[in-house]
Design a protein around this motif. Structure first.
Motif, short mmCIF file in Angstrom:
data_model
loop_
_atom_site.label_atom_id
_atom_site.label_comp_id
_atom_site.label_asym_id
_atom_site.label_seq_id
_atom_site.Cartn_x
_atom_site.Cartn_y
_atom_site.Cartn_z
N TRP A 141 7.18 -0.86 -7.33
CA TRP A 141 6.12 -0.48 -6.58
C TRP A 141 5.11 0.52 -7.37
CZ3 TRP A 141 4.76 4.78 -5.16
CH2 TRP A 141 3.59 4.89 -4.51
N THR A 157 4.80 -4.87 6.62
CA THR A 157 4.59 -3.83 6.08
C THR A 157 4.94 -3.57 4.48
OG1 THR A 157 6.44 -2.69 6.84
CG2 THR A 157 4.19 -2.62 8.17
N GLN A 158 6.40 -4.02 4.33
CA GLN A 158 6.82 -4.16 3.09
C GLN A 158 6.00 -4.68 2.21
OE1 GLN A 158 9.94 -2.26 3.06
NE2 GLN A 158 9.24 -1.78 5.31
N THR A 214 3.03 -5.54 2.25
CA THR A 214 1.78 -5.00 2.13
C THR A 214 1.71 -3.84 1.10
OG1 THR A 214 1.23 -5.58 4.30
CG2 THR A 214 -0.42 -3.66 3.19
N HIS A 215 2.56 -3.09 1.09
CA HIS A 215 2.66 -1.90 0.18
C HIS A 215 2.92 -2.31 -1.04
CE1 HIS A 215 2.48 1.76 2.81
NE2 HIS A 215 2.63 0.94 3.54
N HIS A 216 3.43 -3.61 -1.37
CA HIS A 216 3.75 -3.98 -2.66
C HIS A 216 2.67 -4.98 -3.18
CE1 HIS A 216 7.69 -2.74 -4.09
NE2 HIS A 216 8.37 -2.98 -2.76
#
Length: 215
Positions: free
Chosen positions: A114, A146-147, A149-151
């Motif tokens: 990330w 959500t996982q 998206t954050h990546h």
């Protein structure tokens, strides 16, 4: 010329996407689905690697739960494997409508990726297994986005490109978010022919999408 032909073939070879299927499966439902997705990836012109999310439960607990042995042909996945893939398809069993902790734990270990944007722009898909029809066929995928998206990953749903999703002649898993199977409340139900066909479609579709993003 031979040289020109060789260069052209090398260019075509370079465009074959490496698609990683990483799954967690306690009772083999998702593992069976993963095999169908992998078949689809190859049919769609992709190179496929199938790996397992690391187990977080002890051998003692797994024995009490009646879990069969893991498929040792599928190695455990780590952050480096995620980073090396051109596209990733996550196979996730639901736990109360969300991803199983083992899959979440795999993503929890990707802080390093990330920080350096190691997964930015990678196409990603999701297929699931739930106990019942209303047990998380959509919410398991929806909450896992959500996982991605954050990546900065690109979620690739299957929509209704596979007409088998609209087949009402039998009860089956799957949704516009991705392929799915129903395990039954006691886990006795196995993925049906229809569910496996949808899973195969998802693999093929992902391979074709991934080709567009491979340099």
């Amino acid at each position: 010329t031979y040289e020109h032909t060789a260069m052209s073939e090398a260019k075509v070879e370079a465009k074959v996407p490496n698609v990683l299927i990483v799954y967690y499966s306690m009772y083999k439902h998702i593992e069976t689905m993963a095999a169908a997705v992998a078949k689809g990836v190859e049919a769609g012109g992709g190179k496929v690697t199938v790996m397992r999310a690391p187990e977080t439960l002890s051998a003692e607990v797994l024995k009490k739960l009646g879990a069969p042995p893991k498929n040792e042909e599928h190695k455990e996945c780590g952050s480096k494997d995620l980073a090396a893939a051109d596209a990733i398809i996550f196979g996730i069993p639901t736990r109360f409508g969300m991803a199983a902790a083992q899959m979440k734990a795999l993503l929890d270990r990707t802080g390093g990726l990330w920080m350096k944007g190691g997964l930015l722009g990678k196409p990603a898909g999701i297929f699931v297994s739930t106990g019942t029809l209303g047990g998380g066929q959509e919410t398991t995928a929806l909450t896992f986005i959500t996982q991605l998206t954050h990546h900065g990953m690109m979620f690739v749903p299957i929509g209704y490109g596979c007409q088998k999703l609209t087949d009402l002649t039998e009860v089956h898993g799957g949704s516009p978010y991705g392929a799915g199977t129903l395990a039954g409340g006691d886990g006795s139900r196995k993925p049906s022919k229809l569910e496996l066909e949808i899973a195969e479609y998802q693999g093929s579709y992902m391979a074709k999408v991934a080709k567009k993003y491979v340099a």
